[in-house]
Design a protein around this motif. Structure first.
Motif, PDB file in Angstrom:
ATOM      1  N   ASP A 275     -13.743  71.432  -1.881  1.00 56.12           N
ATOM      2  CA  ASP A 275     -12.892  72.030  -0.845  1.00 56.12           C
ATOM      3  C   ASP A 275     -12.171  70.956  -0.031  1.00 56.12           C
ATOM      4  N   GLU A 276     -12.879  69.874   0.302  1.00 56.36           N
ATOM      5  CA  GLU A 276     -12.249  68.779   1.046  1.00 56.36           C
ATOM      6  C   GLU A 276     -11.117  68.158   0.228  1.00 56.36           C
ATOM      7  N   LEU A 283      -3.780  70.228  -4.038  1.00 57.26           N
ATOM      8  CA  LEU A 283      -3.825  70.652  -5.434  1.00 57.26           C
ATOM      9  C   LEU A 283      -4.614  71.952  -5.538  1.00 57.26           C
ATOM     10  N   SER A 284      -4.388  72.679  -6.622  1.00 57.10           N
ATOM     11  CA  SER A 284      -5.113  73.937  -6.823  1.00 57.10           C
ATOM     12  C   SER A 284      -6.533  73.650  -7.301  1.00 57.10           C
ATOM     13  N   TYR A 285      -7.376  74.675  -7.236  1.00 58.57           N
ATOM     14  CA  TYR A 285      -8.759  74.521  -7.688  1.00 58.57           C
ATOM     15  C   TYR A 285      -8.812  74.107  -9.154  1.00 58.57           C
ATOM     16  N   SER A 286      -8.008  74.741  -9.990  1.00 58.54           N
ATOM     17  CA  SER A 286      -8.034  74.422 -11.423  1.00 58.54           C
ATOM     18  C   SER A 286      -7.546  72.996 -11.676  1.00 58.54           C
ATOM     19  N   GLU A 287      -6.527  72.550 -10.919  1.00 55.63           N
ATOM     20  CA  GLU A 287      -6.039  71.181 -11.079  1.00 55.63           C
ATOM     21  C   GLU A 287      -7.099  70.169 -10.650  1.00 55.63           C
ATOM     22  N   ILE A 288      -7.743  70.448  -9.520  1.00 59.57           N
ATOM     23  CA  ILE A 288      -8.777  69.547  -9.008  1.00 59.57           C
ATOM     24  C   ILE A 288      -9.926  69.407 -10.000  1.00 59.57           C
ATOM     25  N   THR A 289     -10.442  70.532 -10.474  1.00 59.72           N
ATOM     26  CA  THR A 289     -11.602  70.475 -11.373  1.00 59.72           C
ATOM     27  C   THR A 289     -11.258  69.758 -12.686  1.00 59.72           C
ATOM     28  N   GLU A 290     -10.061  69.989 -13.184  1.00 65.12           N
ATOM     29  CA  GLU A 290      -9.638  69.320 -14.423  1.00 65.12           C
ATOM     30  C   GLU A 290      -9.512  67.816 -14.210  1.00 65.12           C
ATOM     31  N   GLN A 291      -8.918  67.421 -13.086  1.00 59.51           N
ATOM     32  CA  GLN A 291      -8.721  65.999 -12.826  1.00 59.51           C
ATOM     33  C   GLN A 291     -10.030  65.298 -12.481  1.00 59.51           C
ATOM     34  N   LEU A 292     -10.931  65.991 -11.794  1.00 60.68           N
ATOM     35  CA  LEU A 292     -12.238  65.417 -11.508  1.00 60.68           C
ATOM     36  C   LEU A 292     -12.987  65.100 -12.802  1.00 60.68           C
ATOM     37  N   MET A 293     -12.890  65.997 -13.747  1.00 63.17           N
ATOM     38  CA  MET A 293     -13.548  65.778 -15.032  1.00 63.17           C
ATOM     39  C   MET A 293     -12.961  64.551 -15.737  1.00 63.17           C
ATOM     40  N   GLU A 294     -11.610  64.434 -15.696  1.00 60.76           N
ATOM     41  CA  GLU A 294     -10.964  63.299 -16.349  1.00 60.76           C
ATOM     42  C   GLU A 294     -11.340  61.984 -15.680  1.00 60.76           C
ATOM     43  N   GLN A 303     -20.194  62.362  -9.845  1.00 65.43           N
ATOM     44  CA  GLN A 303     -20.648  63.501  -9.058  1.00 65.43           C
ATOM     45  C   GLN A 303     -22.007  63.128  -8.482  1.00 65.43           C
ATOM     46  N   SER A 304     -22.078  62.987  -7.152  1.00 59.87           N
ATOM     47  CA  SER A 304     -23.332  62.547  -6.524  1.00 59.87           C
ATOM     48  C   SER A 304     -24.340  63.678  -6.482  1.00 59.87           C
ATOM     49  N   ILE A 305     -23.906  64.838  -5.984  1.00 60.59           N
ATOM     50  CA  ILE A 305     -24.694  66.060  -6.026  1.00 60.59           C
ATOM     51  C   ILE A 305     -23.741  67.173  -6.429  1.00 60.59           C
ATOM     52  N   SER A 306     -24.265  68.307  -6.765  1.00 58.41           N
ATOM     53  CA  SER A 306     -23.437  69.404  -7.268  1.00 58.41           C
ATOM     54  C   SER A 306     -22.287  69.719  -6.301  1.00 58.41           C
ATOM     55  N   GLY A 307     -21.050  69.614  -6.822  1.00 53.05           N
ATOM     56  CA  GLY A 307     -19.885  69.956  -6.040  1.00 53.05           C
ATOM     57  C   GLY A 307     -19.364  68.848  -5.141  1.00 53.05           C
ATOM     58  N   TYR A 308     -19.990  67.679  -5.173  1.00 54.22           N
ATOM     59  CA  TYR A 308     -19.564  66.541  -4.335  1.00 54.22           C
ATOM     60  C   TYR A 308     -19.284  65.331  -5.224  1.00 54.22           C
ATOM     61  N   TYR A 309     -18.177  64.623  -4.936  1.00 59.71           N
ATOM     62  CA  TYR A 309     -17.735  63.519  -5.773  1.00 59.71           C
ATOM     63  C   TYR A 309     -17.462  62.282  -4.937  1.00 59.71           C
ATOM     64  N   GLU A 310     -17.666  61.098  -5.529  1.00 55.65           N
ATOM     65  CA  GLU A 310     -17.463  59.839  -4.818  1.00 55.65           C
ATOM     66  C   GLU A 310     -16.992  58.757  -5.787  1.00 55.65           C
ATOM     67  N   LEU A 311     -16.438  57.676  -5.238  1.00 55.91           N
ATOM     68  CA  LEU A 311     -16.038  56.549  -6.067  1.00 55.91           C
ATOM     69  C   LEU A 311     -17.259  55.942  -6.752  1.00 55.91           C
ATOM     70  N   LYS A 312     -17.061  55.519  -7.962  1.00 59.14           N
ATOM     71  CA  LYS A 312     -18.184  54.954  -8.739  1.00 59.14           C
ATOM     72  C   LYS A 312     -18.345  53.466  -8.427  1.00 59.14           C
TER      73      LYS A 312
END
Length: 312
Positions: A275-276, A283-294, A303-312
């Motif tokens: 959401d943040e 971006l839309s939800y579908s765009e975000i989820t697709e790009q997060l995966m890439e 993905q640190s915990i479910s639904g949260y993402y951070e720089l590696k």
């Protein structure tokens, strides 16, 4: 310190004769030292545009990858615990984000920048005022060796065995700034030698960044003055990454595709929810989820915990 380059035509001719000497070539080979002459194909293109570019670059290990963004980190030798922590943390996060860090391997901020970068995923580099086979200061030999072992490089314009004259060190600063897209100063007094690197950076039309400090701290007088005069105030790697990756989207200097750069630019070392990210990128939800995966598959985020993402 004086901002000066004193290499004469006689010195350059002597060095050229030296690197063409069969016996010297054999010594270089045994020591794992390579050399590239200005104008040769392997000479860093980023340096070619500068009138004061070094005629020779000796190196152990590798030269910086021209396809990756590079940030120079410099600062006080007699630094504070705050400066050490900031240099190390920012360098580590830059390295984990695919940015090459270059420094001078001096005591203090340079050393901690190198240590931080070595904790990251991207090779780091050091430019010396001595020959590349002379680790100065000697106490940094472990950092020196780890830089080479992890795919980075030790670089100098001076031949093997050169112990370094006093003017070599301010002169080498033009190479540090010249190899970088941006220069970050972590701590510097009002008349710090680190500000010579800034002078070179300004002359080379490089962006200058600075870490702020307390108004009463002498080690922050130089950096605070830089910020007053237009340097980018930098408190974490993201301050640099936002700008670096905008830059790299235009020239593809690192491997972030333009369609992923917007999302990547808002990522942080602190986890963010989907959401943040949607709120910050629009971006839309579908765009975000697709790009997060890439971005995860490319190794830039996790993905640190479910639904949260951070720089590696």
């Amino acid at each position: 310190m004086e901002k000066v380059v004193k290499n004469t035509s006689d010195w350059m001719n002597e060095t050229l004769a030296l690197i063409r000497d069969r016996e010297y070539k054999e010594k270089m080979k045994k020591a794992g030292v390579n050399v590239v002459v200005r104008g040769e194909p392997d000479y860093p293109e980023i340096l070619m545009q500068y009138r004061e570019a070094p005629e020779f670059l000796f190196y152990k290990g590798n030269l910086p990858d021209p396809k990756k963004a590079t940030v120079a980190i410099v600062g006080a030798r007699g630094c504070s615990s705050y400066g050490r922590r900031m240099a190390k943390d920012i360098a580590r996060d830059l390295s984990n984000s695919g940015v090459q860090v270059v420094s001078g391997l001096a005591r203090g901020i340079d050393s901690y920048a190198a240590l931080g970068a070595l904790e990251g995923d991207t090779p780091t580099f050091a430019v010396l005022g001595t020959g590349v086979d002379v680790c100065y200061p000697a106490e940094n030999i472990d950092i020196y060796e780890r830089i080479i072992e992890t795919g980075g490089g030790i670089i100098s314009e001076y031949p093997m065995g050169d112990a370094g004259l006093g003017w070599h060190f301010p002169a080498r600063n033009r190479i540090i700034s010249g190899l970088a897209n941006k220069v970050l100063v972590v701590e510097a007094k009002a008349r710090s030698g680190s500000l010579i690197t800034v002078e070179w950076a300004v002359e080379q039309n490089k962006d200058v960044c600075a870490v702020p400090g307390r108004a009463t701290d002498k080690l922050s007088q130089g950096t605070n003055a830089l910020i007053k005069n237009g340097a980018l105030m930098t408190t974490n790697a993201k301050d640099i990454l936002d700008d670096v990756f905008v830059f790299s989207c235009e020239d593809e200097s690192i491997g972030i595709r333009s369609d992923l750069a917007k999302l990547y630019s808002v990522m942080d070392t602190a986890p963010k929810s989907v959401d943040e990210l949607i709120s910050e990128t629009k971006l839309s939800y579908s765009e975000i989820t697709e790009q997060l995966m890439e971005l995860q598959m490319l190794g830039y985020i996790r993905q640190s915990i479910s639904g949260y993402y951070e720089l590696k």
